[in-house]
Design a protein around this motif. Sequence first.
Motif, short mmCIF file in Angstrom:
data_model
loop_
_atom_site.label_atom_id
_atom_site.label_comp_id
_atom_site.label_asym_id
_atom_site.label_seq_id
_atom_site.Cartn_x
_atom_site.Cartn_y
_atom_site.Cartn_z
N HIS A 73 -3.56 6.35 -0.61
CA HIS A 73 -4.68 7.25 -0.92
C HIS A 73 -5.82 7.03 0.08
CE1 HIS A 73 -8.17 8.90 -2.99
NE2 HIS A 73 -7.37 9.54 -3.82
N TRP A 74 -6.12 5.76 0.33
CA TRP A 74 -7.21 5.44 1.26
C TRP A 74 -6.90 5.94 2.66
CZ3 TRP A 74 -6.90 2.17 5.54
CH2 TRP A 74 -8.12 1.90 6.18
N GLU A 75 -5.69 5.71 3.12
CA GLU A 75 -5.32 6.13 4.47
C GLU A 75 -5.42 7.64 4.63
OE1 GLU A 75 -1.43 5.94 7.42
OE2 GLU A 75 -1.85 4.25 6.08
N ALA A 76 -4.95 8.38 3.63
CA ALA A 76 -5.03 9.84 3.69
C ALA A 76 -6.49 10.30 3.74
CB ALA A 76 -4.32 10.45 2.49
N SER A 77 -7.34 9.66 2.95
CA SER A 77 -8.76 10.03 2.91
C SER A 77 -9.45 9.71 4.24
CB SER A 77 -9.48 9.28 1.77
OG SER A 77 -8.92 9.61 0.52
N VAL A 78 -9.16 8.54 4.79
CA VAL A 78 -9.78 8.14 6.06
C VAL A 78 -9.35 9.06 7.18
CG1 VAL A 78 -9.84 6.32 7.82
CG2 VAL A 78 -10.10 5.73 5.40
N ARG A 79 -8.06 9.39 7.24
CA ARG A 79 -7.58 10.28 8.31
C ARG A 79 -8.20 11.67 8.18
NH1 ARG A 79 -3.74 8.05 11.34
NH2 ARG A 79 -2.42 6.38 10.51
N ALA A 80 -8.47 12.08 6.97
CA ALA A 80 -9.02 13.42 6.75
C ALA A 80 -10.52 13.48 7.04
CB ALA A 80 -8.75 13.87 5.32
N GLU A 81 -11.23 12.39 6.79
CA GLU A 81 -12.69 12.41 6.85
C GLU A 81 -13.32 11.78 8.09
OE1 GLU A 81 -15.10 11.41 3.56
OE2 GLU A 81 -13.63 12.06 2.07
N LEU A 102 -4.88 1.36 11.63
CA LEU A 102 -5.82 1.91 10.66
C LEU A 102 -5.98 0.98 9.47
CD1 LEU A 102 -7.64 4.27 9.87
CD2 LEU A 102 -5.66 5.34 8.78
N THR A 103 -4.86 0.49 8.94
CA THR A 103 -4.91 -0.40 7.78
C THR A 103 -5.60 -1.71 8.11
OG1 THR A 103 -2.85 0.55 6.96
CG2 THR A 103 -3.51 -1.57 6.04
N PHE A 105 -12.51 3.14 0.52
CA PHE A 105 -11.67 2.07 -0.02
C PHE A 105 -11.98 1.85 -1.50
CE2 PHE A 105 -10.85 -2.65 -0.35
CZ PHE A 105 -9.47 -2.55 -0.34
N ARG A 106 -13.26 1.77 -1.80
CA ARG A 106 -13.70 1.62 -3.20
C ARG A 106 -13.29 2.83 -4.03
NH1 ARG A 106 -19.64 2.56 -3.27
NH2 ARG A 106 -18.77 4.63 -2.96
#
Length: 382
Positions: A31-39, A51-52, A107-108
Amino acid sequence: MTSSPAARMDESKLSLEARELLSMRDDVFDHWEASVRAEIKGAAELIGPALTDNLPSLYENLAEAISPGIARQTATENSTAAMAHGSERARLTCFGPHEVLREYQLFRDAIREVSRSHKVAWPDAVWAAISRSVEIASCEALEEYAATHERTRRKVAAALSHDMRAPLSVMKNGAQLVCLTDDSALARRSAEKICRHADRLESMMCDLLDALTVLREETPPLILSNFDMLDLASDVAHQFSDGDGGPFLVVGDSVEGHWCAPAMRRALENLVSNALKHGTAGEVQITTRERRGRLSLSVHNHGRPIPESKRERIFGYLNRHQGDGVLGWGIGLSFVRSVAESHGGSAEVDSSAAAGTTFTIEVPVDCRPFVKHATKCAQSAI
């Protein structure tokens, strides 16, 4: 010397909430990785392990921080994991400080969103502890992010400033010769030499200006090969055991990847040597683990903990730490960090009286995309 799947964390002491947190780790990071890549700008181009980064280490610390039975109040207590993360972001990505802060916020948020989907119900105190840990981690990461940029700028600027003396000296001597000679041919040759070195000096000044805003450090050439890190760890342990340095325990996973075997060997030897030198009499444990495309290579020993004020400084070049009456850590740990960083990773330490001291090298399993200057080698040099 034996092998087993044992890990550093004693899960029997974890709270119910901590075990639930660990059980949804993969979902949180997906979930975090998808959000970071999108934002976050620039995140989409990063390979998964880059990335991780070392956030899985922080995640495990977080599980301990929400367990009353474990003496870790926050995910960053006794650990440099967040600082190592900030350093990697400064050296290996185009992230700015706002992006680093945002990824911790995401992440939070990922923990909260995934916990809802898993229908776990945690008390407010647990959520407060998680938020506090993430906030502290983001602050430590940002501080080290800024410090890494400053170290890079100073190092490159100092090197270039020193190198500028050579063309300046040639230009000065050439100008003096032009003033003194009546030979027009000699004066012309001297003038041409002055022009060439002036061009060189101009190029170096451009490099110096670039260094003031550099985002990535240059890394030394590496000889890359494919090998199993568990084999290398076992070989190093055997090497020290032959010298009556044991006992040793080599545990963890068989992790095959692409690294520079001589460099990784030297780094591991430094860590094992320090563990024997500064630890109390007892077992030294070497652990190899793979987590989301990254190798975690750690060396653990028991003994007097490293004071909080010295945990980050001990990685500094020529920093000499006095521990248990033994003067050491002059250049060894600086070399360990350099090896980790040259492989696209980082080095960190976790030290407390209760758990002992663990030095960890975190690098991608396949470091080839992250190494700027490398020579491929078909055979490993284990």
